[in-house]
Design a protein around this motif. Structure first.
Motif, short mmCIF file in Angstrom:
data_model
loop_
_atom_site.label_atom_id
_atom_site.label_comp_id
_atom_site.label_asym_id
_atom_site.label_seq_id
_atom_site.Cartn_x
_atom_site.Cartn_y
_atom_site.Cartn_z
N ASP A 155 0.74 -1.18 -0.14
CA ASP A 155 -0.09 0.20 -0.02
C ASP A 155 0.93 1.49 -0.02
O ASP A 155 0.55 2.20 0.59
N VAL A 156 2.14 1.05 -0.37
CA VAL A 156 2.83 2.32 -0.54
C VAL A 156 2.13 3.57 -1.31
O VAL A 156 1.88 2.94 -2.49
N LYS A 157 2.11 4.90 -0.80
CA LYS A 157 1.65 5.67 -1.80
C LYS A 157 2.60 6.45 -2.52
O LYS A 157 3.80 6.42 -2.06
N VAL A 158 2.13 7.13 -3.74
CA VAL A 158 3.18 7.43 -4.73
C VAL A 158 4.14 8.82 -3.88
O VAL A 158 5.16 9.00 -3.96
N GLU A 160 4.88 8.60 -0.77
CA GLU A 160 5.91 8.11 0.02
C GLU A 160 7.16 7.80 -0.75
O GLU A 160 8.18 7.68 -0.21
N TYR A 161 6.77 7.30 -1.75
CA TYR A 161 7.87 6.65 -2.86
C TYR A 161 8.64 7.79 -3.09
O TYR A 161 9.98 7.88 -3.20
N MET A 162 8.08 9.14 -3.44
CA MET A 162 8.75 10.08 -3.94
C MET A 162 9.77 10.71 -2.86
O MET A 162 10.81 10.99 -2.93
N GLU A 163 9.21 10.60 -1.57
CA GLU A 163 10.00 11.23 -0.43
C GLU A 163 11.08 10.16 -0.05
O GLU A 163 12.18 10.49 0.29
N MET A 164 10.87 8.58 -0.37
CA MET A 164 11.92 7.71 -0.20
C MET A 164 12.97 8.16 -1.21
O MET A 164 14.27 8.27 -0.65
N ILE A 165 12.66 8.22 -2.53
CA ILE A 165 13.91 8.46 -3.57
C ILE A 165 14.42 9.84 -3.16
O ILE A 165 15.61 10.04 -3.42
N ARG A 166 13.61 10.86 -2.63
CA ARG A 166 14.38 11.98 -2.32
C ARG A 166 15.49 11.85 -1.32
O ARG A 166 16.73 12.32 -1.56
N LEU A 167 15.06 11.07 -0.22
CA LEU A 167 16.01 10.81 0.68
C LEU A 167 17.21 9.75 0.47
O LEU A 167 18.43 10.20 0.55
N LYS A 233 9.75 -4.59 -6.95
CA LYS A 233 10.21 -3.59 -6.12
C LYS A 233 9.14 -2.35 -6.41
O LYS A 233 8.52 -2.24 -7.64
N LYS A 234 8.96 -1.67 -5.39
CA LYS A 234 7.79 -0.60 -5.32
C LYS A 234 8.57 0.61 -6.05
O LYS A 234 9.13 1.35 -5.51
N THR A 235 8.56 0.52 -7.34
CA THR A 235 9.02 1.76 -8.13
C THR A 235 7.63 2.58 -8.46
O THR A 235 6.64 2.02 -8.24
N TRP A 236 7.82 3.67 -9.18
CA TRP A 236 6.82 4.60 -9.24
C TRP A 236 5.74 3.91 -10.17
O TRP A 236 4.69 4.01 -9.99
N LEU A 237 6.20 3.04 -11.24
CA LEU A 237 5.56 2.43 -12.13
C LEU A 237 4.61 1.54 -11.32
O LEU A 237 3.30 1.31 -11.50
N LEU A 238 5.51 0.63 -10.43
CA LEU A 238 4.51 -0.32 -9.91
C LEU A 238 3.48 0.12 -8.89
O LEU A 238 2.40 -0.43 -8.88
N ILE A 239 3.74 1.20 -8.09
CA ILE A 239 2.92 1.78 -7.26
C ILE A 239 1.87 2.28 -8.08
O ILE A 239 0.88 2.22 -7.74
#
Lengths: 320, 320
Positions: A155-158, A160-167, A233-239
């Motif tokens: 249930d990873v939100k997009v 959350e994903y953007m914040e993860m790759i920012r970090l 892998k929870k990438t932008w595409l998969l999310i």
């Protein structure tokens, strides 16, 4: 300003001249192996270029540039242990070629080495350089932790994903740019704009990485295509697909690698149906535009501005 | 000067007030767990005491003291992964309670946290503090590497062993003392003498550790006796016995843990026959004497001198 490859040569020469001790070889050989790996050297080049763009000799920031590159390679080394990855840039990873203990300890030594280099000829900028560097490092560990946490979640939100790759990825590019400006004694506000340029560049860079892992040409990309799909892998595409694929097909394929080639094909088809390739490129373009707009707040000579714009545009369209 | 326990309280309070972020908890909970472990806190106490002995408020060095303690705990955390140790200070190790990835990443974050703390209120001493700290860290990794290398060797010489424990254990006590003197703006020569005091104290400390692992009282020592013998750990005792036991009994027992209790008994008997318990205590006493003689080169108030002498003597006779 110089060409990318000229900055690259400065970085490679400085790394070749590091003169690490020879003994104990079990500690230092893996570091040499890791630093000898090639790699894009994008971060240290950004540091030298930002320093020169702010009116100083690029070599004024060479130790800090190399510090950031060694730090980057340290994170890859430890990430490879955590992800149990066998190959990095076409060669066995350190924990495969040697063993896990070696990978942990040599990585630790690389982190400390980067901290040592950061202090060389930093003068009165040392305290600020350390704050920028260490703060960035903590962000990167947080990003890596979120990335690992996401493995167990559907249930990873997009956002959350953007914040993860920012970090995990982007702040180090920001740090590289900001560090160059700092070493050139640019005003703090300018350092921040350079930092933001780098962060947005980094977000675009990572999204392009996600895209290439599924849609790249294996010959130019340098690794097999579809690894992210097979690893769920929870990438932008998969999310995005998990969110929008109402058929439930994608969800059903998570954890099922019984027919790998078929899985890659099916997932890619769903991505296509949802127009995700186009949409991720829109997003990449938006981050590139934001990166470039940061440059508007910096007093730059035309050729410096052109250098950073060019680099951003190339990152968005790279195929390797 | 204050009592040991007063410095200890300052350290424990500072650690309790660290205010690490709460999220991601997978990264920060293991750090809290590790720092909440108790432990002797000998190193940070040395830092505060050396600072006060040189005429400054001990709290002037509190951030640097905590930096060194966090660094120390980071090395234990990663060493436990490398040694695959299950228990530390009576509790499960981080990689057992969580997992290996967590232990690696949280350790990395501790190393960076220690570097951040080192810079707080260091002022113009920052560059020197970083050099001392990072140089010490590199020594410690080198020592750990030699320690791991020794596992595969039967011909380790006693001089190699002493150099290994100097690197792996002793320089951090030296760094702790030197850092306190540095933070009090003591002359460089005084910092070096404090450093040397700490190194010799550390050598004595480690040799006493070797002794206690074989001859300690499990009730007070806090762990099972004979672990080093069962692991064939190249301690001072084993290296001397390998060298002097002409019967070959010791060599024959290496790698043979079929009868653990018997092995511990036999090895201990050989140690006794070679008078190793007495001889290691002579050696410990010699290092303590050297440590104390370093104090002669420092202008110290009588009560400061007494503090450091007392600490050295207690380290040599401790039973836990």
């Amino acid at each position: 300003m110089k060409e990318f490859d000229e900055y690259l040569s400065m970085v490679n020469e400085a790394i070749a001249n590091l003169r690490l001790p020879s003994e104990p070889s079990g500690l230092y050989d893996p570091i040499r192996y890791t630093l000898d790996c090639g790699g894009k050297r994008l971060r240290p080049v950004l540091t030298l270029a930002a320093c020169e763009a702010m009116g100083k000799e690029p070599m004024a920031a060479i130790h800090q540039a190399v510090a950031i590159e060694i730090f980057h390679n340290f994170t890859l080394l430890h990430d490879d242990v955590m992800d149990n990855a066998d190959v990095r840039r076409g060669r066995p990873t350190v924990h495969k070629k040697w063993n896990e203990e070696t990978a942990i300890l040599s990585g630790d030594a690389m982190l400390t080495t980067s901290s040592m280099l950061l202090g060389i000829k930093a003068g009165e900028r040392l305290s600020q350089a350390m704050e920028l560097f260490n703060g960035t490092a903590m962000n990167i560990y947080e990003g890596q932790q979120y990335d690992m946490d996401f493995e167990h979640r559907l249930d990873v939100k997009v956002e959350e994903y953007m914040e993860m790759i920012r970090l995990k990825t982007s702040v180090l590019l920001g740090c590289a740019c900001g560090m160059g400006a700092l070493m050139a004694d640019a005003p703090f506000e300018t350092q921040v704009q350079f930092f933001n340029y780098g962060v947005n560049l980094g977000l675009a860079f990572q999204l392009q990485d996600d895209y290439l892992d599924t849609y790249g040409d294996p010959a130019t990309f340098g690794k097999a295509i579809g690894g992210d799909i097979l690893n769920d892998k929870k990438t932008w595409l998969l999310i995005m697909a998990l969110q929008e694929d109402t058929s439930g097909t994608i969800k059903g394929l998570i954890g099922d690698n019984s027919r790998p080639e078929e899985k890659i094909g099916t997932v890619r088809e769903i991505y296509n149906k949802l127009a995700l390739p186009d949409r991720i490129h829109e997003l990449i373009r938006a981050y590139i535009d934001t990166a470039i707009s940061c440059l508007d707040h910096i007093e730059l000579m035309p050729e410096a501005r052109a250098f950073f714009i060019d680099l951003a545009l190339k990152s968005a369209t790279r195929n390797k």
